[in-house]
Design a protein around this motif. Structure first.
Motif, PDB file in Angstrom:
ATOM      1  N   LEU A 418      34.548  28.032  41.542  1.00  0.00           N
ATOM      2  CA  LEU A 418      33.863  26.742  41.391  1.00  0.00           C
ATOM      3  C   LEU A 418      34.968  25.710  41.296  1.00  0.00           C
ATOM      4  N   GLY A 419      35.213  24.987  42.373  1.00  0.00           N
ATOM      5  CA  GLY A 419      36.324  24.045  42.360  1.00  0.00           C
ATOM      6  C   GLY A 419      37.612  24.784  42.076  1.00  0.00           C
ATOM      7  N   ASP A 420      38.366  24.361  41.074  1.00  0.00           N
ATOM      8  CA  ASP A 420      39.607  25.075  40.785  1.00  0.00           C
ATOM      9  C   ASP A 420      39.439  26.048  39.618  1.00  0.00           C
ATOM     10  N   THR A 421      38.194  26.361  39.321  1.00  0.00           N
ATOM     11  CA  THR A 421      37.904  27.358  38.291  1.00  0.00           C
ATOM     12  C   THR A 421      37.642  28.706  38.942  1.00  0.00           C
ATOM     13  N   VAL A 422      38.394  29.702  38.506  1.00  0.00           N
ATOM     14  CA  VAL A 422      38.141  31.070  38.957  1.00  0.00           C
ATOM     15  C   VAL A 422      37.429  31.770  37.799  1.00  0.00           C
ATOM     16  N   TYR A 423      36.265  32.352  38.081  1.00  0.00           N
ATOM     17  CA  TYR A 423      35.479  32.876  36.972  1.00  0.00           C
ATOM     18  C   TYR A 423      34.802  34.187  37.353  1.00  0.00           C
ATOM     19  N   VAL A 424      34.384  34.897  36.328  1.00  0.00           N
ATOM     20  CA  VAL A 424      33.555  36.080  36.525  1.00  0.00           C
ATOM     21  C   VAL A 424      32.270  35.906  35.724  1.00  0.00           C
ATOM     22  N   ALA A 425      31.163  36.326  36.303  1.00  0.00           N
ATOM     23  CA  ALA A 425      29.871  36.375  35.601  1.00  0.00           C
ATOM     24  C   ALA A 425      29.137  37.587  36.157  1.00  0.00           C
ATOM     25  N   PRO A 426      29.665  38.777  35.849  1.00  0.00           N
ATOM     26  CA  PRO A 426      29.123  39.990  36.458  1.00  0.00           C
ATOM     27  C   PRO A 426      27.780  40.360  35.845  1.00  0.00           C
ATOM     28  N   PRO A 427      27.082  41.330  36.438  1.00  0.00           N
ATOM     29  CA  PRO A 427      25.851  41.817  35.813  1.00  0.00           C
ATOM     30  C   PRO A 427      26.109  42.187  34.349  1.00  0.00           C
ATOM     31  N   LEU A 428      25.138  41.902  33.496  1.00  0.00           N
ATOM     32  CA  LEU A 428      25.309  42.134  32.058  1.00  0.00           C
ATOM     33  C   LEU A 428      25.494  43.626  31.762  1.00  0.00           C
ATOM     34  N   ASN A 429      24.933  44.460  32.625  1.00  0.00           N
ATOM     35  CA  ASN A 429      24.974  45.909  32.377  1.00  0.00           C
ATOM     36  C   ASN A 429      26.008  46.600  33.265  1.00  0.00           C
ATOM     37  N   ILE A 430      26.996  45.855  33.735  1.00  0.00           N
ATOM     38  CA  ILE A 430      28.024  46.462  34.592  1.00  0.00           C
ATOM     39  C   ILE A 430      28.700  47.604  33.819  1.00  0.00           C
ATOM     40  N   PRO A 431      28.843  48.781  34.421  1.00  0.00           N
ATOM     41  CA  PRO A 431      29.505  49.885  33.711  1.00  0.00           C
ATOM     42  C   PRO A 431      30.947  49.499  33.355  1.00  0.00           C
ATOM     43  N   ASN A 432      31.452  50.040  32.246  1.00  0.00           N
ATOM     44  CA  ASN A 432      32.780  49.630  31.781  1.00  0.00           C
ATOM     45  C   ASN A 432      33.878  49.884  32.811  1.00  0.00           C
ATOM     46  N   ASP A 433      33.763  51.003  33.552  1.00  0.00           N
ATOM     47  CA  ASP A 433      34.835  51.269  34.525  1.00  0.00           C
ATOM     48  C   ASP A 433      34.801  50.246  35.669  1.00  0.00           C
ATOM     49  N   ALA A 434      33.601  49.827  36.075  1.00  0.00           N
ATOM     50  CA  ALA A 434      33.506  48.818  37.138  1.00  0.00           C
ATOM     51  C   ALA A 434      34.026  47.468  36.637  1.00  0.00           C
ATOM     52  N   LEU A 435      33.764  47.176  35.347  1.00  0.00           N
ATOM     53  CA  LEU A 435      34.270  45.920  34.779  1.00  0.00           C
ATOM     54  C   LEU A 435      35.802  45.928  34.737  1.00  0.00           C
ATOM     55  N   GLU A 436      36.374  47.079  34.310  1.00  0.00           N
ATOM     56  CA  GLU A 436      37.843  47.192  34.280  1.00  0.00           C
ATOM     57  C   GLU A 436      38.418  46.979  35.681  1.00  0.00           C
ATOM     58  N   GLU A 437      37.761  47.584  36.658  1.00  0.00           N
ATOM     59  CA  GLU A 437      38.234  47.459  38.042  1.00  0.00           C
ATOM     60  C   GLU A 437      38.147  45.995  38.492  1.00  0.00           C
ATOM     61  N   LEU A 438      37.004  45.369  38.186  1.00  0.00           N
ATOM     62  CA  LEU A 438      36.813  43.952  38.554  1.00  0.00           C
ATOM     63  C   LEU A 438      37.947  43.090  37.994  1.00  0.00           C
ATOM     64  N   LEU A 439      38.241  43.282  36.702  1.00  0.00           N
ATOM     65  CA  LEU A 439      39.234  42.427  36.048  1.00  0.00           C
ATOM     66  C   LEU A 439      40.641  42.710  36.577  1.00  0.00           C
ATOM     67  N   ALA A 440      40.900  43.985  36.889  1.00  0.00           N
ATOM     68  CA  ALA A 440      42.213  44.339  37.450  1.00  0.00           C
ATOM     69  C   ALA A 440      42.384  43.693  38.824  1.00  0.00           C
ATOM     70  N   LEU A 441      41.312  43.704  39.625  1.00  0.00           N
ATOM     71  CA  LEU A 441      41.384  43.095  40.955  1.00  0.00           C
ATOM     72  C   LEU A 441      41.515  41.580  40.853  1.00  0.00           C
ATOM     73  N   MET A 442      40.822  40.989  39.878  1.00  0.00           N
ATOM     74  CA  MET A 442      40.942  39.543  39.689  1.00  0.00           C
ATOM     75  C   MET A 442      42.400  39.192  39.371  1.00  0.00           C
ATOM     76  N   ARG A 443      43.000  39.990  38.489  1.00  0.00           N
ATOM     77  CA  ARG A 443      44.404  39.735  38.126  1.00  0.00           C
ATOM     78  C   ARG A 443      45.287  39.772  39.377  1.00  0.00           C
ATOM     79  N   LEU A 444      45.115  40.785  40.200  1.00  0.00           N
ATOM     80  CA  LEU A 444      45.920  40.907  41.419  1.00  0.00           C
ATOM     81  C   LEU A 444      45.699  39.710  42.337  1.00  0.00           C
ATOM     82  N   ALA A 445      44.425  39.302  42.493  1.00  0.00           N
ATOM     83  CA  ALA A 445      44.117  38.194  43.405  1.00  0.00           C
ATOM     84  C   ALA A 445      44.724  36.896  42.897  1.00  0.00           C
ATOM     85  N   VAL A 446      44.656  36.668  41.578  1.00  0.00           N
ATOM     86  CA  VAL A 446      45.214  35.428  41.028  1.00  0.00           C
ATOM     87  C   VAL A 446      46.736  35.443  41.122  1.00  0.00           C
TER      88      VAL A 446
END
Ligand SMILES: *Cc1c(COP(=O)(O)O)cnc(C)c1O
Length: 452
Positions: A418-446
């Motif tokens: 959103l503009g210059d904001t990079v954010y996550v708003a994943p499904p509330l019930n995202i499994p913990n391993d998928a959340l870890e993967e999401l955040l690791a990928l976000m780190r790499l992309a940033v």
């Protein structure tokens, strides 16, 4: 199968580029869209079978993930008997049960200290977040018009607010880039800044007091014209996940009560668990006079919305036939929508979704902090299942965020900024391993995107 050798994909993309007008997308974007073939839980897959994590729940609607089995089952069952019926002179079980369920889960339900008439007891169905807001605005204006205050037809909104796309909803919107082109057709609104932590050294308490002082001044001057104050509780979503403290909401509620005007909570994004409680209003223990809900309400199946109003407001429409609320969309209270929304509310309760958020939210918060410190990004923040950082570059049309978005896609992450904001708003019930993967990928992309 690669998109380059998938001839059908080539054909589809050519047709897409000739005929399909994508929302919030430059006409000469140059980037062909991905053709999504399937989605499940926090993931979606392209035609070629590439898997992506949906970091924003497809613009905030897939709060229970895509195609939640219980929600799908409710939809299938409802399809067997009734797919639509007008609500004029007719009613149906899913609409009745959903209205009751919404009332029983609304802020302040069964709270004995609530003044009489202030309970949220009446549900008006419409189509999407924008219409839920239109309903709220028209309810407020008509209420005052036929209850002795016909001059009250103006609204106060938050600077940087987003309330939807229709003309009324964009009138109360406060984001300049969305507003400016249309400003000659939009009705005038008074704005108050939300207290967002600034880098100028003033603390959040000071900013909150200043903003409330400004609202008080406005109400003192214009109380006779103000039909209501509309806010996105706790998080200005579309403005870039800007967060403000519950004390500000409490202050607004108190001022609306003092000046006897309506407090309208637009919980289209923040509602149904996104901020960690069922409603963001719950975190400030405030009970709005009108509450709007949509997006997650229909489980990423199709648009569906509800506006919940207080008994006092409903009472203001009693009496002769001329006092009726002359408003209603063709698909109001659609049975498929009601059945799906009922299933969504039950899932949130039965699967203890809110309890599951506590740990995930802490993970998101820690991750935003570490990504910011590693990359020099600003304002790491989190609330419930929202995490965000700012790149501190060039505002809404930021290209730095677009670079990160493209790196993320290469890594299998849908991280639309959103503009210059990079954010996550994943499904509330995202499994913990998928959340870890999401955040690791976000780190790499940033990290990749922050390289010169
Ligand atoms: C998205 C949004 C809307 C508009 O909802 P639509 O379903 O897109 O019409 C309204 N208010 C808020 C706070 C939103 O985030």
């Amino acid at each position: 199968m690669d998109q380059l050798v998938d001839l059908r994909a080539q054909e589809l993309l050519a047709l897409d580029s000739s005929h399909l007008w994508h929302p919030y997308t430059p006409a000469d974007d140059g980037e062909p869209p991905l053709i999504v073939a399937r989605a499940e839980g926090p993931f979606f897959w392209t035609r070629s079978g590439r898997r992506f994590i949906d970091a924003n729940s497809s613009w905030w609607v897939a709060a229970l993930g895509h195609r939640h089995p219980a929600v799908l089952a409710a939809l299938r069952t409802q399809l067997e008997s009734l797919t639509h019926i007008a609500l004029g002179g007719l009613t149906h079980e899913p609409a009745i049960l959903l209205a009751k369920e919404l009332v029983c889960s609304a802020p302040g339900f069964a709270n004995p200290s609530l003044p009489s008439g202030r309970e949220l007891t009446r549900v008006f169905f419409s189509d999407d977040g924008s219409t839920a807001v239109e309903v709220a605005l028209k309810l407020a204006v008509q209420y005052w018009a036929q209850n002795g205050r016909s001059d009250r037809a103006k609204f106060v909104a938050l600077a940087d607010a987003f309330h939807g796309e229709t003309v009324g909803a964009s009138s109360v919107g406060g984001i300049a880039v969305f507003r400016d082109v249309y400003k000659k057709m939009l009705f005038p609104v008074d704005y108050v800044p939300a207290p967002i932590e600034a880098n100028d050294g003033r603390g959040i308490e000071v900013l909150t007091a200043l903003a409330l002082g400004q609202l008080r001044g406005l109400l003192e001057r214009e109380e006779a014209q103000i039909a209501g104050v509309i806010v996105e509780p706790l998080v200005l979503g579309a403005a870039g996940m800007k967060m403000y403290p519950p004390a500000f909401l409490e202050g607004i509620r108190a001022l609306c009560t003092e000046f006897d005007t309506f407090f309208i909570a637009d919980e289209v994004f923040t509602g149904l668990g996104r901020t960690g409680t069922l409603w963001a209003s719950d975190q400030a223990s405030v009970v709005p006079d009108i509450l709007c809900t949509a997006k997650a309400l229909s489980g990423a199946m199709f648009p569906f919305a509800a506006t919940i109003a207080s008994e006092r407001i409903y009472d203001g429409f009693r009496g002769s036939r001329e006092r009726a609320f002359l408003y209603g969309h063709s698909y109001a209270g659609n049975p498929l929508g009601c059945a799906v929304a009922l299933a969504v509310l039950r899932c949130i309760r039965d699967e203890r979704v809110l309890e599951g958020i506590v740990e995930k939210s802490a993970t998101i918060r820690a991750s935003m902090k570490s990504i910011a410190s590693e990359t020099g990004a600003h304002n790491p923040r989190a609330l419930g299942m929202i995490g965000a950082i700012d790149l501190g570059t060039s505002g809404y049309r930021s290209t730095a965020a677009l670079k990160i978005y493209r790196h993320a896609l290469e890594l299998g992450l849908y991280l639309r900024p959103l503009g210059d904001t990079v954010y996550v708003a994943p499904p509330l019930n995202i499994p913990n391993d998928a959340l870890e993967e999401l955040l690791a990928l976000m780190r790499l992309a940033v990290l990749e995107g922050s390289k010169a």
